[in-house]
Design a protein around this motif. Structure first.
Motif, PDB file in Angstrom:
ATOM      1  N   ASP A 118       0.830  -1.213   0.000  1.00  0.00           N
ATOM      2  CA  ASP A 118       0.000   0.000   0.000  1.00  0.00           C
ATOM      3  C   ASP A 118       0.861   1.259   0.000  1.00  0.00           C
ATOM      4  N   ILE A 121       2.495   1.645  -3.452  1.00  0.00           N
ATOM      5  CA  ILE A 121       1.503   2.108  -4.426  1.00  0.00           C
ATOM      6  C   ILE A 121       1.300   3.615  -4.284  1.00  0.00           C
ATOM      7  N   ARG A 165      -0.521  -4.129  -6.992  1.00  0.00           N
ATOM      8  CA  ARG A 165      -1.925  -4.436  -6.661  1.00  0.00           C
ATOM      9  C   ARG A 165      -2.239  -5.910  -6.923  1.00  0.00           C
ATOM     10  N   SER A 169      -3.446  -8.743  -4.153  1.00  0.00           N
ATOM     11  CA  SER A 169      -4.888  -9.001  -4.196  1.00  0.00           C
ATOM     12  C   SER A 169      -5.206 -10.366  -3.592  1.00  0.00           C
TER      13      SER A 169
END
Length: 170
Positions: A118, A121, A165, A169
């Motif tokens: 996170d 990103i 991502r 996931s």
């Protein structure tokens, strides 16, 4: 001996550059590129720190992905700095307090792989915004070289976001 003297006294300023971009624009674009450079350093360092410290089920894919990313970023930093020089300006030689680039050691120890993803990103997205600004400014002012460089780098960062991502996931 006079050849050595003339080499040692060579100009390093930008006033003699006549490539179709005026000095003010070159300085402005160089400042924007320097901001991108600083953000790239920050992301390279974070990627490396996370590479070393990731644990858990995502260890192998994230360890390998962050290695690819920090190696690419290291090479890109050189290219961006060289573009600043080609525009007739000094490449940044101070990038603030480098200790602020990496996450706090206590934080890293308690971050999950998902927390790291996170954070990476968010860093990639922030650089994308800076690069779009730089590309737009360059394109609006007929600096196609900088615009192309930023476009190429944007492609890397957008792919990195997608891969991060996808890796995290469920």
């Amino acid at each position: 001996m006079s050849n050595v003297s003339s080499i040692m006294n060579a100009k390093s300023t930008s006033e003699d550059i006549n490539t179709g971009l005026d000095e003010g624009l070159r300085k402005d674009i160089s400042k924007t590129l320097s901001d991108v450079l600083g953000a790239s350093y920050r992301l390279m360092i974070k990627s490396h720190v996370y590479h070393w410290n990731v644990v858990g089920p995502l260890f192998k894919p994230l360890h390998e992905l962050t290695e690819e990313h920090y190696e690419d970023l290291f090479a890109a930093i050189d290219v961006i700095a060289e573009r600043v020089r080609a525009l007739g300006n000094v490449a940044p030689y101070t990038i603030g307090n480098a200790s602020e680039f990496a996450p706090d050691g206590k934080e890293v120890e308690h971050l999950t792989a998902i927390d790291m993803v996170d954070d990476l990103i968010a860093e990639h997205e922030a650089i994308c915004r800076k690069m779009r600004e730089a590309a737009e400014k360059a394109g609006d002012n007929k600096d196609m070289v900088t615009e192309d460089l930023m476009t190429e780098r944007l492609a890397f960062h957008e792919k990195a976001i997608w891969m991060l991502r996808a890796t995290a996931s469920e």
